[in-house]
Design a protein around this motif. Structure first.
Motif, mmCIF file in Angstrom:
data_model
loop_
_atom_site.group_PDB
_atom_site.id
_atom_site.type_symbol
_atom_site.label_atom_id
_atom_site.label_comp_id
_atom_site.label_asym_id
_atom_site.label_seq_id
_atom_site.Cartn_x
_atom_site.Cartn_y
_atom_site.Cartn_z
ATOM 1 N N LEU A 159 -3.610 82.130 -3.223
ATOM 2 C CA LEU A 159 -2.467 81.381 -3.756
ATOM 3 C C LEU A 159 -1.524 80.921 -2.653
ATOM 4 C CD1 LEU A 159 -1.545 83.670 -6.797
ATOM 5 C CD2 LEU A 159 -2.898 81.558 -6.828
ATOM 6 N N ALA A 160 -1.629 81.553 -1.484
ATOM 7 C CA ALA A 160 -0.712 81.242 -0.388
ATOM 8 C C ALA A 160 -1.215 80.067 0.434
ATOM 9 C CB ALA A 160 -0.539 82.466 0.514
ATOM 10 N N GLY A 161 -0.300 79.174 0.762
ATOM 11 C CA GLY A 161 -0.599 78.103 1.704
ATOM 12 C C GLY A 161 -0.050 78.461 3.068
ATOM 13 N N SER A 162 -0.844 78.245 4.111
ATOM 14 C CA SER A 162 -0.456 78.662 5.460
ATOM 15 C C SER A 162 -0.399 77.475 6.404
ATOM 16 C CB SER A 162 -1.451 79.694 6.008
ATOM 17 O OG SER A 162 -1.566 80.808 5.151
ATOM 18 N N SER A 163 0.428 77.600 7.433
ATOM 19 C CA SER A 163 0.500 76.593 8.485
ATOM 20 C C SER A 163 0.748 77.301 9.804
ATOM 21 C CB SER A 163 1.631 75.602 8.210
ATOM 22 O OG SER A 163 2.891 76.256 8.174
ATOM 23 N N VAL A 164 0.372 76.649 10.903
ATOM 24 C CA VAL A 164 0.562 77.240 12.224
ATOM 25 C C VAL A 164 1.361 76.291 13.104
ATOM 26 C CG1 VAL A 164 -1.570 78.596 12.124
ATOM 27 C CG2 VAL A 164 -1.602 76.319 13.133
ATOM 28 N N SER A 165 2.088 76.875 14.046
ATOM 29 C CA SER A 165 2.805 76.102 15.058
ATOM 30 C C SER A 165 2.286 76.532 16.417
ATOM 31 C CB SER A 165 4.315 76.344 14.966
ATOM 32 O OG SER A 165 4.983 75.751 16.078
ATOM 33 N N GLU A 166 1.413 75.718 17.003
ATOM 34 C CA GLU A 166 0.836 76.051 18.298
ATOM 35 C C GLU A 166 1.916 76.176 19.367
ATOM 36 O OE1 GLU A 166 -2.184 76.786 19.086
ATOM 37 O OE2 GLU A 166 -3.415 76.148 17.394
ATOM 38 N N GLN A 167 2.946 75.333 19.274
ATOM 39 C CA GLN A 167 4.005 75.346 20.276
ATOM 40 C C GLN A 167 4.792 76.649 20.240
ATOM 41 O OE1 GLN A 167 6.679 72.027 20.061
ATOM 42 N NE2 GLN A 167 7.939 72.698 21.764
ATOM 43 N N GLY A 214 5.636 77.358 -2.383
ATOM 44 C CA GLY A 214 6.949 77.122 -1.823
ATOM 45 C C GLY A 214 7.893 78.305 -1.883
ATOM 46 N N LEU A 215 7.463 79.413 -2.474
ATOM 47 C CA LEU A 215 8.320 80.590 -2.630
ATOM 48 C C LEU A 215 7.988 81.656 -1.591
ATOM 49 C CD1 LEU A 215 8.115 80.953 -6.521
ATOM 50 C CD2 LEU A 215 9.967 79.905 -5.199
ATOM 51 N N MET A 216 9.010 82.406 -1.195
ATOM 52 C CA MET A 216 8.877 83.581 -0.344
ATOM 53 C C MET A 216 8.104 83.289 0.948
ATOM 54 S SD MET A 216 10.095 86.660 -0.532
ATOM 55 C CE MET A 216 10.230 87.221 -2.238
ATOM 56 N N THR A 217 8.620 82.407 1.756
ATOM 57 C CA THR A 217 7.979 82.088 3.030
ATOM 58 C C THR A 217 8.104 83.262 3.994
ATOM 59 O OG1 THR A 217 8.419 79.724 2.772
ATOM 60 C CG2 THR A 217 7.987 80.521 5.004
ATOM 61 N N ARG A 218 6.986 83.629 4.614
ATOM 62 C CA ARG A 218 6.965 84.659 5.647
ATOM 63 C C ARG A 218 6.376 84.050 6.921
ATOM 64 N NH1 ARG A 218 6.704 89.966 4.062
ATOM 65 N NH2 ARG A 218 7.267 90.357 6.247
ATOM 66 N N THR A 219 6.818 84.565 8.072
ATOM 67 C CA THR A 219 6.361 84.045 9.358
ATOM 68 C C THR A 219 5.896 85.189 10.240
ATOM 69 O OG1 THR A 219 7.865 82.155 9.275
ATOM 70 C CG2 THR A 219 7.031 82.779 11.436
ATOM 71 N N ALA A 220 4.781 84.971 10.924
ATOM 72 C CA ALA A 220 4.264 85.931 11.904
ATOM 73 C C ALA A 220 4.304 85.280 13.275
ATOM 74 C CB ALA A 220 2.841 86.350 11.564
ATOM 75 N N SER A 221 4.738 86.048 14.264
ATOM 76 C CA SER A 221 4.904 85.544 15.625
ATOM 77 C C SER A 221 3.925 86.236 16.564
ATOM 78 C CB SER A 221 6.348 85.792 16.083
ATOM 79 O OG SER A 221 6.521 85.458 17.442
ATOM 80 N N TYR A 222 3.324 85.463 17.458
ATOM 81 C CA TYR A 222 2.334 86.001 18.396
ATOM 82 C C TYR A 222 2.934 86.143 19.790
ATOM 83 C CZ TYR A 222 -1.631 86.080 21.624
ATOM 84 O OH TYR A 222 -2.489 86.391 22.644
ATOM 85 N N LYS A 223 2.571 87.231 20.458
ATOM 86 C CA LYS A 223 2.933 87.426 21.861
ATOM 87 C C LYS A 223 1.728 87.992 22.581
ATOM 88 C CE LYS A 223 6.468 89.424 24.875
ATOM 89 N NZ LYS A 223 7.766 90.151 24.906
#
Length: 443
Positions: free
Chosen positions: A63-71, A81-90
């Motif tokens: 049910l979740a739609g995902s997107s990535v930001s290479e930058q 559109g509800l409850m957006t979560r973000t994961a950050s890479y290091k």
């Protein structure tokens, strides 16, 4: 018209109640999707579209739609559109779910790695394979086993590798995966974490029979819990390991900034040593105890790589951390299929790696001794066949197990390691068939 209005009213109330009771789950769904997307893209080098339409094609997660930001090296997900979560890479630490307090990794330290070029073939190096055919191996039978495992789309096996007498006698990858693709081991990470305790025990720096060194337990009924109880999932602490609802484990993995605290806070439901209760929180508690063993955070970050991972050439392996820099010892180790095989071979050789003794044979005996009340299926952060759950393979077989059927099987009587990774959990019958077909190739 009145009936229509009543029907619409009932439908609306039903929809509101459905959203009300399921809204908290959206946090977990978006959390899983964004974290899994970020790790697969930035740790494993996978294609984001493939992850979205294949890996996330599972109940609720789809049910979740995902997107990535290479930058920014992030991935975000939401449900309609509800409850957006973000994961950050290091780099060096992997991907982590952020929250309102932390928009990225909250510290600067990363593990020091010692990765050397080598000239040796697998397994003691990474410079190719020995290409000699072993005379007592029925390679046609190996091919039968591989075809049955990988040609059945319902089983969703992605990689399969068999090592016999330190030599790869079978290896195959589906499209999109190669020998260089890191695979998430999920709970196979627990066995990696436990191995660090075996190394410290061998070095005389820890006693697993000692009480768990947790200050807040010293003056209550938890003060008799030992490290051994934790390694055997016998602490007696309450824990709900249910991945299909809001539970202890889902809250820890997708909401907690410090995953070492989830189990630490729980109360006893049974005397230590009396009840076996599988708990990812226990593994992360052990990661926290390991952290406290060192005088500084850098030493903690370096220890798994210097003492185990890079020491035996598992250079593709990465253990991800939580927001506060604790290794997520329950779930988040990545490695190529060949490097997962090296981990199995280390145990097959009783802790000796090409003359370097990382842990003692006694440790292997410890982790393969059945834990009380586990029906012979669990030892010390490893799974066992002592109870005969796989009837057609030796009872001495033991394994590191992970979600969706990730497995490293150690088969001492055949001098063999089998690694299977995939996207679908296999039944005991399926694993029994796979292993028995492979073992038929060795007289």
């Amino acid at each position: 018209m009145r009936k229509i209005k009543i029907l619409l009213g009932v439908t609306l109330i039903g929809a509101v109640l459905l959203v009300y009771f399921n809204y908290p789950k959206l946090n977990l769904i978006s959390g899983y999707a964004s974290k899994n997307m970020a790790s697969n893209v930035y740790v494993a080098g996978r294609n984001a579209e493939d992850v979205q339409f294949v890996d996330h094609d599972m109940p609720l997660i789809k049910l979740a739609g995902s997107s990535v930001s290479e930058q920014e090296q992030t991935a975000s997900a939401n449900v309609f559109g509800l409850m957006t979560r973000t994961a950050s890479y290091k780099e060096g630490l992997g991907a982590v779910l952020t929250n309102k307090d932390f928009s990225e990794h909250a510290f600067d330290k990363v593990p020091n790695r010692k990765i050397e070029n080598d000239t040796l073939p697998f397994p003691y190096g990474n410079n190719g394979l020995v290409d000699t055919l072993l005379p007592n191996v029925d390679y046609d039978q190996i091919e039968v086993a591989f075809n049955n495992a990988l040609n059945n789309p319902e089983e969703k096996t992605r990689t399969l590798l068999v090592v016999y007498k330190d030599q790869i006698i079978g290896e195959r990858y589906i499209a999109g995966f190669t020998k260089d693709t890191p695979i998430l081991g999920w709970s196979m990470t627990k066995s990696v974490l436990a191995t660090l305790y075996g190394i410290l025990q061998h070095q005389g720096k820890i006693d697993i029979n000692a009480k768990a060194p947790i200050d807040e337990w010293k003056n209550d009924d938890r003060n008799t819990i030992t490290i051994n109880n934790l390694l055997r999932m016998q602490s007696g602490l309450a824990w709900d390991e249910d991945y299909f609802k809001i539970s202890d484990v889902t809250k820890m993995l997708f909401l907690d900034a410090d995953m070492t605290l989830a189990q630490r806070k729980n109360n006893l439901i049974a005397p230590p040593g009396q009840v076996w209760n599988y708990s990812s929180g226990t593994s992360n508690l052990l990661s926290g105890i390991l952290r406290d063993h060192f005088n500084d955070h850098q030493s903690y970050l370096d220890f798994p790589y210097a003492s185990l991972i890079d020491r035996i050439g598992m250079h593709s392996m990465l253990i991800e951390t939580d927001l506060l820099g604790n290794y997520v010892g329950s779930s988040y180790a990545w490695a190529t299929t060949r490097d997962w095989a090296k981990f199995g071979l280390l145990y097959l050789h009783n802790g000796n790696w090409n003359g370097d003794q990382l842990f003692s044979k006694d440790w292997v005996e410890y982790i393969t001794t059945p834990t009380k009340n586990s029906d012979g299926k669990y030892g010390g952060h490893f799974w066992l066949n002592a109870g005969g759950r796989f009837p057609d393979i030796p009872t001495s077989v033991y394994s590191a197990n992970g979600f969706q059927g990730q497995r490293v099987f150690i088969i001492p009587s055949k001098d063999m390691v089998v690694v299977r990774t995939g996207l679908e959990e296999q039944t005991d019958e399926q694993f029994n068939m796979l292993l028995s077909e492979i073992l038929m190739a060795i007289p």
